[in-house]
Design a protein around this motif. Structure first.
Motif, PDB file in Angstrom:
ATOM      1  N   GLY A  50       0.807  -1.212   0.000  1.00 32.88           N
ATOM      2  CA  GLY A  50       0.000   0.000   0.000  1.00 32.88           C
ATOM      3  C   GLY A  50       0.838   1.260   0.000  1.00 32.88           C
ATOM      4  N   GLU A  51       1.870   1.299   0.831  1.00 32.07           N
ATOM      5  CA  GLU A  51       2.715   2.498   0.935  1.00 32.07           C
ATOM      6  C   GLU A  51       3.416   2.800  -0.380  1.00 32.07           C
ATOM      7  OE1 GLU A  51       3.245   4.670   3.418  1.00 32.07           O
ATOM      8  OE2 GLU A  51       1.998   3.712   4.942  1.00 32.07           O
ATOM      9  N   GLY A  96       2.200   2.703  -3.225  1.00 33.33           N
ATOM     10  CA  GLY A  96       1.304   3.310  -4.201  1.00 33.33           C
ATOM     11  C   GLY A  96       1.031   2.405  -5.391  1.00 33.33           C
ATOM     12  N   HIS A 154      -0.590  -0.937  -7.264  1.00 34.35           N
ATOM     13  CA  HIS A 154      -1.875  -1.619  -7.106  1.00 34.35           C
ATOM     14  C   HIS A 154      -1.660  -3.036  -6.583  1.00 34.35           C
ATOM     15  CE1 HIS A 154      -3.689   1.139 -10.453  1.00 34.35           C
ATOM     16  NE2 HIS A 154      -3.240   1.804  -9.413  1.00 34.35           N
ATOM     17  N   ILE A 155      -2.407  -3.377  -5.553  1.00 37.28           N
ATOM     18  CA  ILE A 155      -2.184  -4.661  -4.901  1.00 37.28           C
ATOM     19  C   ILE A 155      -2.514  -5.838  -5.804  1.00 37.28           C
ATOM     20  CG2 ILE A 155      -4.448  -4.844  -3.807  1.00 37.28           C
ATOM     21  CD1 ILE A 155      -2.657  -5.704  -1.253  1.00 37.28           C
ATOM     22  N   TYR A 156      -3.426  -5.633  -6.751  1.00 36.50           N
ATOM     23  CA  TYR A 156      -3.805  -6.736  -7.643  1.00 36.50           C
ATOM     24  C   TYR A 156      -2.733  -7.027  -8.676  1.00 36.50           C
ATOM     25  CZ  TYR A 156      -8.281  -5.828  -5.569  1.00 36.50           C
ATOM     26  OH  TYR A 156      -9.277  -5.654  -4.657  1.00 36.50           O
ATOM     27  N   LYS A 157      -1.737  -6.161  -8.728  1.00 37.58           N
ATOM     28  CA  LYS A 157      -0.702  -6.368  -9.726  1.00 37.58           C
ATOM     29  C   LYS A 157       0.553  -7.002  -9.125  1.00 37.58           C
ATOM     30  CE  LYS A 157      -0.091  -3.379 -12.899  1.00 37.58           C
ATOM     31  NZ  LYS A 157       0.241  -2.031 -13.395  1.00 37.58           N
ATOM     32  N   THR A 181      -1.278   5.771 -12.944  1.00 32.01           N
ATOM     33  CA  THR A 181      -1.547   6.199 -11.561  1.00 32.01           C
ATOM     34  C   THR A 181      -0.475   5.635 -10.618  1.00 32.01           C
ATOM     35  OG1 THR A 181      -3.029   4.314 -11.209  1.00 32.01           O
ATOM     36  CG2 THR A 181      -4.043   6.383 -11.898  1.00 32.01           C
ATOM     37  N   ASP A 241       2.479   7.978 -11.034  1.00 31.84           N
ATOM     38  CA  ASP A 241       2.213   9.203 -10.274  1.00 31.84           C
ATOM     39  C   ASP A 241       2.444   8.978  -8.784  1.00 31.84           C
ATOM     40  OD1 ASP A 241       1.514  10.396 -12.610  1.00 31.84           O
ATOM     41  OD2 ASP A 241      -0.640  10.479 -12.215  1.00 31.84           O
ATOM     42  N   ALA A 242       1.958   7.843  -8.284  1.00 32.88           N
ATOM     43  CA  ALA A 242       2.075   7.564  -6.852  1.00 32.88           C
ATOM     44  C   ALA A 242       3.530   7.387  -6.449  1.00 32.88           C
ATOM     45  CB  ALA A 242       1.259   6.320  -6.485  1.00 32.88           C
ATOM     46  N   ALA A 280       5.091  10.762  -6.284  1.00 32.71           N
ATOM     47  CA  ALA A 280       4.605  11.639  -5.215  1.00 32.71           C
ATOM     48  C   ALA A 280       4.910  11.099  -3.822  1.00 32.71           C
ATOM     49  CB  ALA A 280       3.098  11.850  -5.364  1.00 32.71           C
ATOM     50  N   LEU A 281       4.916   9.787  -3.663  1.00 36.51           N
ATOM     51  CA  LEU A 281       4.918   9.209  -2.314  1.00 36.51           C
ATOM     52  C   LEU A 281       6.244   8.577  -1.905  1.00 36.51           C
ATOM     53  CD1 LEU A 281       1.380   7.527  -2.438  1.00 36.51           C
ATOM     54  CD2 LEU A 281       1.983   9.745  -1.458  1.00 36.51           C
ATOM     55  N   LEU A 335      -4.776   1.527   2.180  1.00 31.47           N
ATOM     56  CA  LEU A 335      -4.189   1.795   0.869  1.00 31.47           C
ATOM     57  C   LEU A 335      -4.408   0.665  -0.133  1.00 31.47           C
ATOM     58  CD1 LEU A 335      -0.907   3.629   1.847  1.00 31.47           C
ATOM     59  CD2 LEU A 335      -3.125   4.584   1.251  1.00 31.47           C
ATOM     60  N   SER A 390      -5.323   5.291  -2.449  1.00 29.83           N
ATOM     61  CA  SER A 390      -3.933   5.487  -2.822  1.00 29.83           C
ATOM     62  C   SER A 390      -3.801   6.701  -3.757  1.00 29.83           C
ATOM     63  CB  SER A 390      -3.445   4.211  -3.506  1.00 29.83           C
ATOM     64  OG  SER A 390      -2.078   4.261  -3.735  1.00 29.83           O
ATOM     65  N   ARG A 445      -4.206   9.914  -1.873  1.00 32.56           N
ATOM     66  CA  ARG A 445      -3.003  10.234  -1.123  1.00 32.56           C
ATOM     67  C   ARG A 445      -1.946  10.884  -2.025  1.00 32.56           C
ATOM     68  NH1 ARG A 445       1.363   6.356   1.502  1.00 32.56           N
ATOM     69  NH2 ARG A 445       2.339   7.895   2.871  1.00 32.56           N
ATOM     70  N   ALA A 446      -1.815  10.354  -3.244  1.00 32.91           N
ATOM     71  CA  ALA A 446      -0.853  10.944  -4.185  1.00 32.91           C
ATOM     72  C   ALA A 446      -1.264  12.380  -4.541  1.00 32.91           C
ATOM     73  CB  ALA A 446      -0.743  10.071  -5.439  1.00 32.91           C
ATOM     74  N   ARG A 493      -1.090 -14.007  -8.014  1.00 31.51           N
ATOM     75  CA  ARG A 493      -1.844 -12.772  -8.133  1.00 31.51           C
ATOM     76  C   ARG A 493      -3.266 -12.934  -7.601  1.00 31.51           C
ATOM     77  NH1 ARG A 493      -0.300  -9.837 -13.696  1.00 31.51           N
ATOM     78  NH2 ARG A 493      -1.284  -7.830 -13.367  1.00 31.51           N
ATOM     79  N   THR A 494      -3.722 -11.957  -6.822  1.00 30.94           N
ATOM     80  CA  THR A 494      -5.097 -11.910  -6.327  1.00 30.94           C
ATOM     81  C   THR A 494      -5.972 -11.244  -7.382  1.00 30.94           C
ATOM     82  OG1 THR A 494      -4.400 -11.833  -4.015  1.00 30.94           O
ATOM     83  CG2 THR A 494      -6.556 -10.891  -4.516  1.00 30.94           C
TER      84      THR A 494
END
Lengths: 371, 371
Positions: free
Chosen positions: A122-123, A125, A127-130, A252, A255-256, A259-260, B89, B95, B98-99, B133-134
């Protein structure tokens, strides 16, 4: 009753309100420290929220949890909690202890806590599904090979890889930070570059884009992203560290990252580009050679056929031109299939074209292939 | 300051002590409900722990968070918290917000909470490092195809797949449970069986072993495991549900499934066994046919060569026998490469053998392949 209580990733303050209620009614609280970042003051914090000193929180080492007999024995008659860093069932040891408890008819319940893995993903930025399969890297060189292979599989699917790096508490009774061993991210990356030199799948180079996440959940958490060459000089400090090898990035996500994280290079490089399936490598290497061989064979047959009568060899050569025409069609097919991502068909087609050409080679006893 | 606060998976009681401290100093608390299972009483719980009514917790809908302008505007001058279910996130919306905040120089901090994904993996007793992968399955049929492909990729790697299934709050202002839509696990599995009928990769059948995890984190959480045919009659109740398609199982994972889930069938079936790479399917189907074609072609050439003089056609046929010998070598090579897991070489070899055979077919104008 045996409670598995996740302390989350913010010291004892990561405990949930539900977990605190449970700890208050527990007779015994074990705090697992091997896989954990819980300090002595966290232990005192656990005791204070559990009831102000009436219940002692006991440090336990890994062997104690793996052995598990004392915990299970106590849980038969009392309310027992095992407090662990993060989300408790992520560690196989805890999951196995829970299954043993169930087989011994000891009731168990789990109070989930924030998981380090989920937090790092998550931190970042990303995507968790990837994210593909997560993997742990130890300091022994053999470990780097299996990490390398997991990254390769994930990159082929365009997926990110989270690499957790080794950390362990060498002296469980010593809260001095010197007792903690952390694999340095720079060393981990160097080990992966070493594997690259052997395996040559084209995954890791100085240009590879990576994210290093350090001490996620603590006050001095830091995420640094950039190419391998830019990270070489960075001091990452104390662990735990983890490394993310990014796959194909959504805008995105770019970008994350910008930025993060402490972002040293544009997050645009796509690490998957350098990684080629063996099938793609085959077709890309063999198709031009096969085209040349067809041309070469045509020239030979024309000279050969021109020198003979209209029957005999010349007649046979005519069938051979049909074979070469087909070879050309299949070379084009292979290239088209490859561009469509139909890898098996691409390889099958290029193999077939080579077979067509070589049938003539065997019959004529000539070699149309350039070395 | 904008705080992203994960409520975890136990209603408001999943909030960590660290999160409660933060909420107490916040001027505005938004509670996101779209992706969330936070009820009206959870909202009241959040208000009470945040300071006993001085700070109102405001329900917000998805569009409000996606739009984000009001949240960001408030965070420029005040302490603002956005409370979400699970780990904050994990949702791309959060997410991205936040960015955006970071780009607008608005400081952000994240209080991680227990993640539903991590909890489901843990509760299943399966090893977290073995999950690929989920993926999320929606109720529209197209979604099932991408889920199917992800499961296929994961099974090829021996990995488990966590399939989250759709749930949404149709009326955000209505806490009536009828306002929640959940994709039923039986329907999700039927959709995957439908895709199997089209795609025929051999992943899903009545024998496939699956785990259905329902309402993880709530008091009536339940995990049921068994073959598809055994799950057909099970009522899974309200959601959210998720489905795990297991890959290759370690014996400790089998033990855990048996001990920790409502286990309807032995967890021994290995779902990866039914899944064959396309390359393996090709070689297994084409190699016997190619052997037959070689035999057929030999017979034709022998009759053909026997009927002609020792020169001319007969002489040419001799070169053709060499071609067929080579075809046989390469068919064996293909089978050997396949057994060694060298899939690309196996396909290349079987394609090559077919090309050798067909070169003769084109030259002789005869078809040695059985239909």
């Amino acid at each position: 009753m045996l409670w598995f209580v996740g302390a989350g990733i913010n010291g004892y303050r990561g405990l949930s309100l539900a977990a605190v209620e449970v700890l208050k009614k527990c007779d015994t609280i074990y705090v697992e420290r091997f896989t954990s970042l819980l300090s002595d003051s966290d232990i005192r914090g656990i005791e204070s929220v559990a009831g102000g000193g009436n219940t002692k929180a006991v440090h336990v080492q890994r062997w104690f949890v793996e052995d598990g007999r004392e915990i299970l024995e106590a849980a038969k008659t009392k309310n027992v909690a095992l407090v662990t860093y993060g989300d408790p069932l992520i560690a196989t040891t805890h999951s196995e202890l829970r299954a043993r408890a169930a087989r011994n008819s000891i009731e168990t319940q789990v109070l989930h806590g924030a998981s380090g893995i989920s937090a790092i993903m998550g931190e970042s930025g990303l995507h968790i599904y990837k994210f593909g399969r997560t993997v742990t890297m130890m300091s022994e060189p053999k470990s780097a090979i299996s990490v390398y292979n997991t990254v390769f599989d994930n990159l082929l699917a365009g997926a990110h890889t989270l690499i957790l790096t080794e950390y362990r508490r060498d002296d469980d009774n010593d809260n001095n930070k010197k007792g903690l061993f952390f694999l340095d991210p720079c060393q981990a990356i160097r080990m992966l570059l070493d594997v690259e030199r052997d395996q040559r799948y084209g995954i890791f180079s100085e240009e590879t884009f990576v994210v290093v996440a350090s001490r996620v959940g603590s006050d001095d958490q830091r995420l640094v992203s950039g190419r391998v060459k830019s990270l070489a000089g960075v001091g990452f400090g104390e662990g735990p560290h983890s490394i993310i090898i990014t796959g194909a990035l959504h805008f995105t996500e770019e970008d994350a990252l910008a930025a993060l994280t402490v972002n040293l290079d544009s997050p645009s490089p796509d690490n998957t580009r350098a990684v080629r399936r063996m099938s793609a490598q085959m077709v890309e290497r063999y198709a031009p050679k096969a085209k040349e061989a067809v041309q070469q064979m045509r020239n030979i047959l024309r000279q050969d056929g021109g020198g003979s009568n209209s029957s005999g060899e010349g007649k046979n050569n005519k069938g051979m031109f049909e074979v070469l025409d087909n070879a050309e069609y299949y070379i084009s097919d292979a290239e088209r299939f490859l561009s469509q991502g139909r890898h098996e068909l691409a390889v099958l087609s290029i193999g077939y074209a080579e077979g067509l050409i070589d049938a003539l080679r065997f019959q004529k006893g000539i070699n149309p292939w350039n070395p």
